[in-house]
Design an enzyme around this catalytic site. Structure first.
Site, PDB file in Angstrom:
ATOM      1  N   ILE A 517       1.124  -1.301   0.057  1.00 49.81           N
ATOM      2  CA  ILE A 517       0.265   0.065   0.152  1.00 49.81           C
ATOM      3  C   ILE A 517       1.172   0.965   0.204  1.00 49.81           C
ATOM      4  O   ILE A 517       0.302   2.214  -0.305  1.00 49.81           O
ATOM      5  CB  ILE A 517      -0.942   0.482   0.991  1.00 49.81           C
ATOM      6  CG1 ILE A 517      -0.029  -0.485   2.550  1.00 49.81           C
ATOM      7  CG2 ILE A 517      -2.311  -1.081   0.997  1.00 49.81           C
ATOM      8  CD1 ILE A 517      -0.809  -0.326   3.539  1.00 49.81           C
ATOM      9  N   GLY A 518       1.937   1.265   0.008  1.00 53.23           N
ATOM     10  CA  GLY A 518       3.103   2.764   0.128  1.00 53.23           C
ATOM     11  C   GLY A 518       4.653   1.896  -0.025  1.00 53.23           C
ATOM     12  O   GLY A 518       5.075   0.656   0.468  1.00 53.23           O
ATOM     13  N   GLY A 520       8.810   3.953  -0.126  1.00 52.65           N
ATOM     14  CA  GLY A 520       9.184   5.016   0.134  1.00 52.65           C
ATOM     15  C   GLY A 520      10.926   4.771   0.345  1.00 52.65           C
ATOM     16  O   GLY A 520      11.132   3.811   0.522  1.00 52.65           O
ATOM     17  N   GLY A 521      11.951   6.089   1.104  1.00 53.43           N
ATOM     18  CA  GLY A 521      12.801   5.850   1.515  1.00 53.43           C
ATOM     19  C   GLY A 521      13.575   5.250   2.277  1.00 53.43           C
ATOM     20  O   GLY A 521      14.384   4.619   2.954  1.00 53.43           O
ATOM     21  N   PHE A 522      11.806   4.983   3.341  1.00 52.38           N
ATOM     22  CA  PHE A 522      11.850   4.018   4.647  1.00 52.38           C
ATOM     23  C   PHE A 522      12.026   2.805   4.467  1.00 52.38           C
ATOM     24  O   PHE A 522      11.975   1.679   5.522  1.00 52.38           O
ATOM     25  CB  PHE A 522      11.472   4.383   5.898  1.00 52.38           C
ATOM     26  CG  PHE A 522      12.542   5.307   6.606  1.00 52.38           C
ATOM     27  CD1 PHE A 522      13.572   5.234   7.108  1.00 52.38           C
ATOM     28  CD2 PHE A 522      11.730   6.961   6.775  1.00 52.38           C
ATOM     29  CE1 PHE A 522      14.772   6.172   7.595  1.00 52.38           C
ATOM     30  CE2 PHE A 522      12.265   7.745   7.448  1.00 52.38           C
ATOM     31  CZ  PHE A 522      13.552   7.685   8.103  1.00 52.38           C
ATOM     32  N   GLY A 523      11.572   2.169   3.362  1.00 47.61           N
ATOM     33  CA  GLY A 523      10.830   0.873   3.067  1.00 47.61           C
ATOM     34  C   GLY A 523       9.891   0.706   2.948  1.00 47.61           C
ATOM     35  O   GLY A 523       9.273   1.409   1.866  1.00 47.61           O
ATOM     36  N   LYS A 539       5.428  -2.069   8.304  1.00 49.40           N
ATOM     37  CA  LYS A 539       6.625  -1.088   7.256  1.00 49.40           C
ATOM     38  C   LYS A 539       7.811  -1.684   7.231  1.00 49.40           C
ATOM     39  O   LYS A 539       7.775  -1.698   8.345  1.00 49.40           O
ATOM     40  CB  LYS A 539       6.717   0.396   7.942  1.00 49.40           C
ATOM     41  CG  LYS A 539       7.640   1.046   7.546  1.00 49.40           C
ATOM     42  CD  LYS A 539       7.560   2.296   6.982  1.00 49.40           C
ATOM     43  CE  LYS A 539       6.141   3.340   6.468  1.00 49.40           C
ATOM     44  NZ  LYS A 539       6.104   5.049   7.063  1.00 49.40           N
ATOM     45  N   ASP A 634       9.985  16.732   8.026  1.00 50.63           N
ATOM     46  CA  ASP A 634       9.585  15.647   6.603  1.00 50.63           C
ATOM     47  C   ASP A 634       8.188  16.091   6.349  1.00 50.63           C
ATOM     48  O   ASP A 634       7.578  15.459   5.710  1.00 50.63           O
ATOM     49  CB  ASP A 634       9.802  14.258   6.400  1.00 50.63           C
ATOM     50  CG  ASP A 634       9.983  14.878   4.763  1.00 50.63           C
ATOM     51  OD1 ASP A 634       9.677  15.459   3.773  1.00 50.63           O
ATOM     52  OD2 ASP A 634      10.108  13.156   4.143  1.00 50.63           O
TER      53      ASP A 634
END
Length: 870
Positions: A517-518, A520-523, A539, A634
Site C-alpha cells: 500500500i505504499g 518510500g525512502g524508509f521501506g 512497514k 518532513d
C-alpha cells in the site's frame, strides 16, 4: 381574651418573620437553621438574579446530615458547602455576626467557622455568580467562598496551581471522598489515594501548549482553560459548546464532569475519564472492570484466582482460603518485614489485565526477570502487587492500597499482573482485605513443606550455577553467529516498548507481504490483519545499516509512548535477526496527497480546514506536548494520513532517528522533500521546530489551491487556463510554469484571495475563508524562523482564539528569488527531458552556502522526494 388574641397575633407574626428569605445581602446578628426555614427547604438567602440560594440543607433522601451550602436553583446542585466534614442536625444554626460565619450544632458545639478576619463584618452577599462574600463597611472583601472550593468551580471562579477539588464521599454525604482534581504546573490531574489516574491533556478535545507554566484553571461560556502568564496564555484548552452557565464538578464517582444548564436536566458537555474502567475504585478492591460497549456501563467481576467477598463488600478476595491479602504498612521503612513464619505467594491476574497507576508511574526497576520483580515486592511492606512487562523487563509495583483492575486488549499492553498474598486464613475480624501477620492457624502443610522446599531450592541453585558456568565457557563461540528468533531483544530491556511481534506473525498477518500500500525512502508498507481482526499497516524498514536492536528499540520506545489524536499510533514492532518492522494503525482513506491531488471527490472547504487544524494540533503536540521535543523534518501531504470523516494524522514522526550512517551522511545538508524545505536547511543554520512550521505553511497553501506548489501554470489576467490538475493559475501575463507560493504572495498584496482557491470549489468558499488560511500560511513561510509563529499559535489562529498574524513582506521577498530559480530549473528539466537536478555535493566547501540561500535553493533540491514518501 384580648391577651389570647394578642398572643396568637404575635406568634403568627414571628412565624412569618422567621420564614422570610432574603435577597442578595444578610447582615450581622442573623441566625438560620433548616428547622427555622423549613417551609423553604432551609433556604434563607437568594442571589439578586435568583440563580443561587444559600440554605441549611440535607442532600439526597437522608435527613440527618445538614450543611450550610450554596445551591444552584435550576439544577438543585450543591456547588459549595461550609461544614462538609461536620454536618449538623436540622436544628443546627448558621450564625452571621461581626466576626464572620459560624456553624453551631443544637448542643452548642462549634462545627465550622470562617478564619480570623482583618476587620469586622458589615454584610454577607450572595452574588449572581454563586460566590458568598463577607464585606467590611467599605464594601471590601474579607472572605469569599470562591477561595475555598469544595468539589465544583463556576464561571468567574479560578482554581490556582497547588489547589484542588475534592469529591464528596457520596451524593448525600458531602464529606471529603478519595478523589481529587489537582492543578499542577503543567496539567490538571485526577488522583485517588495520591495516585494519578487521568490528566486533562489526555482528552481528545484538549489542545496543549507546554511552552508556559500553568497558573490557574478557569471555566467560562466557551470551555475549560488552564492559563498561565498572568492569564494571558492558554496552556491547555478544552473548547465546548457556547453556554451562558456552566459548572465543572469532580463527581463522587471519580469522574470530572462539565455541565451546562438551561433547564433542570442540563447537558453534559465533557466527562473525564470517559472510560469508567479507568476509575481506580470502580469495582472495589481487586475487582475487575470490563467496558460494556453496548450498555456503556462497566461490568464488574473478580479476576481469575479470586472470588467475591462478603455480601457487605464489593471487594474480591483469593478464591483459595489458604491465601489472604496483605495490608500495607502505609509507606513505612522498607526494612519492615512480615512475621518470619509468613510465606509470601503471588496470585496471577494474567494477560489482558492492567492497573490504572501503571500508565502514570515509572517502573520500580528495569531489565529484571519476573522472579526478581517479585523479590523486590516481597522486601517492601508497602508493596501489595506487581505488574511485569514481559517484553521490556519492567517491574511496576502496586503501592499502599489495592484498587480495581481493568480488562485491556493485548495490543494495549503486555504486562502480567500478580497480587501479593500470604499463606494463611483471613484475619479474625473477617475483613476481606486484611491480614494481621499474626495468625495462629498457620497451615501445618506449610510447616512440613518449608524445610523440604529449602533443600530443593538449594539443589536448584546449584544446578543453575553449573549451567551458567557452562554457558560462559561457550559464549565466545556464539558471538559471531547470526541471531535467531529466540535471540532477539530478550537480551536487554527498554522501558515502555510497544507490543513486540515475531516475524512469522507479521508474515502471516500480511499474507506473506502480499498487499503493498505504499513505498518510500524508509521501506515498503503492507496491509495486514492481526488475529483479533485489527487491520494494520506493516512497514518493513530498510537501510538501517549496522544499527543494533537496542538502538532501534530505544527509538521505538520513544515513538510508541507518544499518543495524540492527530498522530498515527504505533501499535508494535518487530526486531528479529536483521528484520526491522513497524506496525501502525491502518488509515482507511490513505494519504492527503492522493485525496487532495487525485481524481476522486473534491475536498470541501470545511474538510480542508479540519485537516489543516488536525495537522497543526499534531505538530504542536510533537513540538511542545511531548517529554522530548520531536521535529518531524518532513511534513508533506504524503506523510499526512486520513481516517473516517477526514481526520488527519501525522505519520513517521521521529523516524529520521532511524537513518543508517550512509543515509545520514548523504543528507547532512538537508533532510526533507522538494517544495517543503525551509531556507535554513540551505544555509547551515540551526534546525528547530520552526523548520516544521515552514513545511506546514507550504502544505497549507496546497490545501487552499488543491495542487502541488511546484506544478503551478501561469495564466493571463481574467483567463482560466488550467493545468492538468484543474487548478487555477497565476496573474502573470506570461504563460508557463511558476511557483505557487509566489503567486499567493502577489494575490495577498492585491487582496485577491479567491483566485488562490481550488477552482473545483467555485461558489462554495468565500474570500474571507481563503484569506484566513493564506495569511497563516504566509506567516509560516517567513524566511526568518523567529518571525514564524509556533504551532500552538497556528492552532489558536485557526480556531479563532487569537487574531490572524500579518505576513511580513520583507521576510517573504525570498519567494521571488525562489520563483525565478524554479522557472529556470523547470525550463532546463523540460528541455533536457530530465526530471531532476543535481544535489549539492557534501564535500564542496568552495563557496559558503550561507551567502545566498535564494540563489542556491534549486541546486540543492531534486524533483523526487529526498526522503521519499514514508
Amino acid at each position: 381574651m384580648a391577651f389570647f388574641i394578642f398572643f396568637l397575633s404575635f406568634s403568627f407574626s414571628c412565624a412569618i418573620v422567621s420564614g422570610i428569605s432574603w435577597s442578595e445581602f444578610l447582615y450581622p446578628n442573623f441566625t438560620a437553621s433548616h428547622y427555622k426555614f423549613i417551609d423553604g427547604g432551609g433556604s434563607f438567602l437568594f442571589s439578586r438574579n435568583g440563580s443561587f440560594k444559600a440554605a441549611m440543607s440535607s442532600p439526597g433522601t437522608q435527613h440527618t446530615r445538614y450543611y450550610f451550602c450554596v445551591i444552584h436553583v435550576v439544577s438543585h446542585n450543591i456547588i459549595w458547602s461550609a461544614n462538609r466534614e461536620a454536618p449538623v442536625s436540622n436544628s443546627g444554626n448558621m450564625i452571621l455576626d461581626f466576626d464572620g460565619i459560624k456553624i453551631i450544632d443544637e448542643d452548642g458545639s462549634l462545627k465550622w467557622s470562617t478564619p480570623s478576619l482583618k476587620s469586622s463584618v458589615s454584610a454577607l452577599e450572595l452574588t449572581d455568580t454563586g460566590n458568598l462574600i463577607l464585606m467590611d463597611k467599605f464594601n471590601g472583601t474579607l472572605w469569599e467562598s470562591f477561595q475555598y472550593p469544595t468539589d465544583t468551580i463556576l464561571i468567574g471562579q479560578n482554581l490556582p496551581i497547588g489547589t484542588w477539588l475534592s469529591s464528596a464521599k457520596t451524593d448525600d454525604d458531602l464529606s471529603t471522598g478519595d478523589y481529587k482534581l489537582l492543578i499542577t504546573v503543567s496539567d490538571a490531574i485526577l488522583q485517588w489515594q495520591n495516585q494519578t489516574y487521568w490528566k486533562l491533556s489526555m482528552a481528545t478535545k484538549a489542545y496543549t501548549n507546554s511552552n508556559y507554566a500553568v497558573e490557574y484553571m478557569a471555566v467560562n461560556q466557551t470551555g475549560l482553560y488552564l492559563l498561565g502568564h498572568n492569564g494571558s496564555v492558554v496552556v491547555i484548552q478544552l473548547n465546548l459548546v457556547q453556554s451562558k452557565f456552566r459548572m465543572a464538578k469532580l463527581d463522587a464517582s471519580g469522574q470530572f464532569i462539565i455541565s451546562s444548564f438551561s433547564s433542570a436536566d442540563g447537558n453534559t458537555d465533557f466527562v473525564g475519564p470517559i472510560d469508567r474502567c479507568r476509575i481506580p475504585f470502580i469495582c472495589g478492591s481487586v475487582g475487575l472492570c470490563t467496558d460494556d460497549s453496548q450498555s456503556g456501563a462497566p461490568l464488574c467481576s473478580c479476576p481469575s484466582n479470586f472470588k467475591a467477598g462478603s455480601s457487605k463488600s464489593t471487594n474480591c478476595k483469593p478464591g483459595d482460603a489458604s491465601y489472604s491479602l496483605l495490608v500495607s504498612c502505609n509507606g513505612t521503612s522498607n526494612s519492615t518485614k512480615l512475621n518470619p513464619s509468613s510465606l509470601i505467594s503471588y496470585l496471577r491476574l494474567g494477560y489482558g489485565t492492567d492497573y490504572f497507576a501503571n500508565d502514570f508511574t515509572n517502573p520500580t526497576k528495569y531489565g529484571v526477570d519476573l522472579t526478581s520483580c517479585q523479590d523486590l515486592c516481597s522486601a517492601r511492606c508497602s508493596c501489595l502487587g506487581i505488574f511485569f512487562g514481559n517484553s521490556s523487563g519492567s517491574c511496576y509495583q502496586v503501592e499502599n492500597v489495592l484498587g480495581s483492575f481493568r480488562v485491556t486488549s493485548s495490543s494495549e499492553n503486555d504486562r502480567l499482573g500478580f497480587i501479593k498474598t500470604v499463606v494463611g486464613p483471613p484475619t479474625r475480624d473477617g475483613d476481606d482485605n486484611g491480614f494481621s501477620g499474626q495468625s495462629s492457624n498457620f497451615p501445618i502443610v506449610a510447616l512440613v513443606l518449608l524445610p523440604s522446599t529449602g533443600f530443593f531450592l538449594l539443589v536448584l541453585l546449584a544446578f543453575l550455577w553449573c549451567r551458567r558456568s557452562r554457558v560462559s565457557t561457550t559464549g565466545k563461540a556464539k558471538i559471531n553467529r547470526p541471531s535467531s528468533p529466540s535471540e532477539d531483544i530478550d537480551a536487554f530491556s527498554i522501558m515502555g516498548l510497544p507490543m513486540r511481534f515475531d516475524y512469522e506473525e507479521l508474515e502471516k498477518a500480511t499474507n506473506n507481504f502480499k498487499i503493498k500500500i505504499g513505498a518510500g525512502g524508509f521501506g515498503t508498507v503492507y496491509k495486514g490483519t492481526l488475529p483479533d481482526g485489527t487491520v494494520v499497516a506493516v512497514k518493513k524498514i530498510t537501510n538501517l545499516g549496522l544499527q543494533g536492536k537496542k538502538d532501534f528499540c530505544t527509538e521505538i520506545a520513544i515513538i510508541g509512548n507518544i499518543h495524540h489524536v492527530n498522530l498515527v499510533k504505533l501499535k508494535g514492532f518487530c526486531a528479529q535477526g536483521r528484520e526491522r518492522m513497524l506496525v501502525y494503525e491502518y488509515m482507511n482513506r490513505g494519504s492527503l496527497d492522493c485525496t487532495l491531488f487525485g481524481t476522486g471527490p473534491v475536498l470541501e472547504w470545511q474538510e480542508r480546514l479540519d485537516i489543516a487544524l488536525g495537522i497543526a494540533r499534531g505538530l504542536a503536540y510533537l513540538h511542545s506536548g511531548c517529554e522530548h521535543k520531536i521535529i518531524h523534518c518532513d511534513v508533506k501531504p504524503e506523510n499526512i494520513l486520513l481516517q473516517e470523516q477526514f481526520q488527519a494524522k501525522i505519520s513517521d514522526f521521529g523516524l529520521s532517528k532511524l537513518l543508517s550512517p550512509e543515509q545520514s551522511s548523504q543528507f547532512t545538508t538537508m533532510r526533507g522533500t522538494r517544495g517543503y524545505l525551509a531556507p535554513e536547511w540551505l544555509t547551515s543554520s540551526a534546525i528547530s521546530d520552526k523548520t516544521d512550521v515552514y513545511s506546514y505553511g507550504m502544505v497549507l497553501l496546497e490545501l487552499v489551491s488543491g495542487r502541488k506548489n511546484c506544478l503551478s501554470r501561469t495564466r493571463s489576467h481574467n483567463t482560466s487556463d488550467d493545468n492538468s490538475n484543474g487548478a487555477p493559475s497565476s496573474s502573470s501575463s506570461t504563460q508557463g510554469i511558476m511557483y505557487f507560493p509566489l503567486f499567493a504572495l502577489d494575490m495577498h498584496e492585491e487582496g485577491r484571495y479567491l483566485e488562490l482557491a481550488d477552482l473545483r470549489l467555485e461558489g462554495r468558499v468565500t474570500s474571507e475563508q481563503v484569506e484566513k488560511l493564506v495569511r497563516v500560511a504566509l506567516c509560516c513561510v517567513h524566511e526568518e524562523p523567529t518571525l514564524r509563529p509556533n504551532m500552538g499559535s497556528v492552532v489558536s489562529m485557526l480556531e479563532g482564539e487569537i487574531p490572524l498574524c500579518q505576513p511580513s513582506l520583507a521576510s517573504l521577498n525570498f519567494l521571488r528569488f525562489y520563483g525565478r530559480r524554479f522557472a529556470e530549473s523547470s525550463a532546463v528539466e523540460q528541455s533536457s527531458g530530465k526530471d531532476s537536478v543535481t544535489l549539492f555535493p557534501k564535500e564542496d566547501n568552495s563557496r559558503s552556502r550561507a551567502n545566498s540561500a535564494s540563489n542556491t535553493y534549486f541546486s540543492y533540491i531534486s524533483s523526487q522526494q529526498v526522503s521519499g514518501p514514508r
